[in-house]
Design a protein around this motif. Sequence first.
Motif, PDB file in Angstrom:
ATOM      1  N   GLY A  34       5.633   4.849   2.468  1.00  0.00           N
ATOM      2  CA  GLY A  34       5.303   6.267   2.342  1.00  0.00           C
ATOM      3  C   GLY A  34       6.103   6.920   1.238  1.00  0.00           C
ATOM      4  N   THR A  35       5.420   7.700   0.377  1.00  0.00           N
ATOM      5  CA  THR A  35       6.088   8.420  -0.700  1.00  0.00           C
ATOM      6  C   THR A  35       5.578   9.857  -0.695  1.00  0.00           C
ATOM      7  N   GLN A  73       8.823  13.162  -3.421  1.00  0.00           N
ATOM      8  CA  GLN A  73       9.253  11.771  -3.301  1.00  0.00           C
ATOM      9  C   GLN A  73      10.757  11.615  -3.041  1.00  0.00           C
ATOM     10  N   GLY A  74      11.073  10.967  -1.930  1.00  0.00           N
ATOM     11  CA  GLY A  74      12.441  10.615  -1.597  1.00  0.00           C
ATOM     12  C   GLY A  74      13.301  11.737  -1.055  1.00  0.00           C
ATOM     13  N   LEU A  75      12.757  12.949  -0.946  1.00  0.00           N
ATOM     14  CA  LEU A  75      13.594  14.096  -0.586  1.00  0.00           C
ATOM     15  C   LEU A  75      13.228  14.740   0.745  1.00  0.00           C
ATOM     16  N   SER A 109      12.645   4.761  -5.839  1.00  0.00           N
ATOM     17  CA  SER A 109      11.892   5.241  -6.993  1.00  0.00           C
ATOM     18  C   SER A 109      12.409   6.579  -7.487  1.00  0.00           C
ATOM     19  N   VAL A 110      12.058   6.887  -8.731  1.00  0.00           N
ATOM     20  CA  VAL A 110      12.374   8.196  -9.297  1.00  0.00           C
ATOM     21  C   VAL A 110      11.521   8.393 -10.547  1.00  0.00           C
ATOM     22  N   LEU A 116       0.872  -1.167   0.000  1.00  0.00           N
ATOM     23  CA  LEU A 116       0.000   0.000   0.000  1.00  0.00           C
ATOM     24  C   LEU A 116       0.917   1.226   0.000  1.00  0.00           C
ATOM     25  N   LEU A 117       1.065   1.852  -1.158  1.00  0.00           N
ATOM     26  CA  LEU A 117       1.919   3.026  -1.302  1.00  0.00           C
ATOM     27  C   LEU A 117       1.084   4.264  -1.011  1.00  0.00           C
ATOM     28  N   ILE A 118       1.391   4.926   0.096  1.00  0.00           N
ATOM     29  CA  ILE A 118       0.634   6.103   0.508  1.00  0.00           C
ATOM     30  C   ILE A 118       1.417   7.360   0.130  1.00  0.00           C
ATOM     31  N   ASP A 119       0.853   8.111  -0.802  1.00  0.00           N
ATOM     32  CA  ASP A 119       1.489   9.342  -1.290  1.00  0.00           C
ATOM     33  C   ASP A 119       1.014  10.513  -0.428  1.00  0.00           C
ATOM     34  N   PHE A 120       1.908  11.039   0.411  1.00  0.00           N
ATOM     35  CA  PHE A 120       1.578  12.163   1.293  1.00  0.00           C
ATOM     36  C   PHE A 120       1.472  13.434   0.447  1.00  0.00           C
ATOM     37  N   LYS A 121       0.263  14.000   0.353  1.00  0.00           N
ATOM     38  CA  LYS A 121       0.048  15.181  -0.478  1.00  0.00           C
ATOM     39  C   LYS A 121       0.144  16.485   0.311  1.00  0.00           C
ATOM     40  N   THR A 122      -0.261  16.453   1.556  1.00  0.00           N
ATOM     41  CA  THR A 122      -0.143  17.649   2.395  1.00  0.00           C
ATOM     42  C   THR A 122       1.111  17.514   3.259  1.00  0.00           C
ATOM     43  N   SER A 123       1.273  18.407   4.219  1.00  0.00           N
ATOM     44  CA  SER A 123       2.484  18.435   5.036  1.00  0.00           C
ATOM     45  C   SER A 123       2.802  17.066   5.634  1.00  0.00           C
ATOM     46  N   GLY A 124       4.004  16.575   5.329  1.00  0.00           N
ATOM     47  CA  GLY A 124       4.387  15.250   5.784  1.00  0.00           C
ATOM     48  C   GLY A 124       4.423  15.102   7.284  1.00  0.00           C
ATOM     49  N   SER A 125       4.970  16.096   7.976  1.00  0.00           N
ATOM     50  CA  SER A 125       5.068  16.007   9.431  1.00  0.00           C
ATOM     51  C   SER A 125       3.692  16.021  10.092  1.00  0.00           C
ATOM     52  N   ALA A 126       2.741  16.741   9.486  1.00  0.00           N
ATOM     53  CA  ALA A 126       1.384  16.777  10.036  1.00  0.00           C
ATOM     54  C   ALA A 126       0.620  15.489   9.718  1.00  0.00           C
TER      55      ALA A 126
END
Length: 414
Positions: free
Chosen positions: A231-232, A307-309, A328-329, A186-196
């Motif tokens: 997490g991506t 992603q990845g950064l 990934s890239v 399950l690849l979850i793409d964080f769209k809003t603030s990652g820390s939040a």
Amino acid sequence: MACHPAGYGDQPCQRSSSEQLLNCDNEDDISDRCIDTPQGGVIELFALFSGILIVFVPDGIHRIISKWGQIGHIGEGLSSWPTDFSRGILPVPCHSHNDYWRRVPLYSAIEAGCISVEADVWLFGHELYVGHSLASLTPNRTLASLYINPLVTILERQNPTTHFLPDGAHGHHGVFDTEPEQSLTLLIDFKTSGSALFPYVVSALEPLRSRDYLTHLNGTQIISRPITVVGTGNTPFNLVASNLSNPHYDIFFDAPLDKMWEGPPGSEPPTPSDPKHLVYGSDMDASLPELATSSDEKDDGGEDKGQGLSGAPSTSEAYTTLNSYYASVSFSKAIGHVSSGKLSEPQLELIRGHIRGAHKRGLQVRYWELPFWPIGLRNYVWDVLVKEGVDLLNVDDLKSATQRDWGKDKAWRR
């Protein structure tokens, strides 16, 4: 009185209706089958339709197979078993890109055999919504409703309590009945603030975690389970690697593949050909402009970099199987434009170096933003990536990817 074909006597033959139906224009061919009464045509039509009936009405073993398991027929009650949810489906190393866009999210990917699905997640208030952009979000399409709850239901069915598995003898069978040890990512793409977002994602996974369905680190060893969460996007590496924010060690990182290139000693990675963020003919989201996210997603000290950064370490050696799963890239950014419909030798060397570096770290290779049009170009890139050893194809067209005859590369199908 005997009848004769025209020109051979006084009584010409009358064609039956079946002969007309068969378009028997040659009188000589039908002279032996002449019928001088209307009833003859009826008989022939009856014989014709009787033959058709025999073809379409099953008999013997065909009838048994067509009725097997039905009430009152052979095999009644024997046609199903507790874990037949995915009967006959073979898992294929493909990733269902933008899975939530499909008419039936999650289930379509499983039906095709994909071993990885993607959910773009946005935090508003205290809820995690799933969608490609702000405009696409709806109150009822959440991480729980589209993925967590359905996965719990599927896995509860795949791990039943029966006479053979009494209560307490919990199993860890995955979603694929043909290969129960295969984990679904399950690849979850964080769209809003990652820390939040991060603590909310940790909490949202509890229904799977409490049933021991999540792949996790037990301190020194990875324990594989039916679901592996990665997490991506804006997922912060520093939070994934911390036992304070990720106390169960069951969320893994999507590491930056382009930082892992390895070649012969002293060599430098080749320059990608015409690298662009938006490459004509790349994955669906590559053609869309970057949309503003929630008010929480500002620069945030440079943490939400994609992603990845986000929250990245100072060296790529920090990415290991203990904290990361994918490497990934963006294909269009890292490899560049495929000119003349063929990858250049420097581009192939880039791909080989990426794969070499990721596999050295034990990570699975995935390129996103692949060309998808023209179809011939897409298929060519797929073929090259599979041949060179990528672990997962990032695809939009599930049918083409999973039903494709990979020929000598069939070992890629695991």
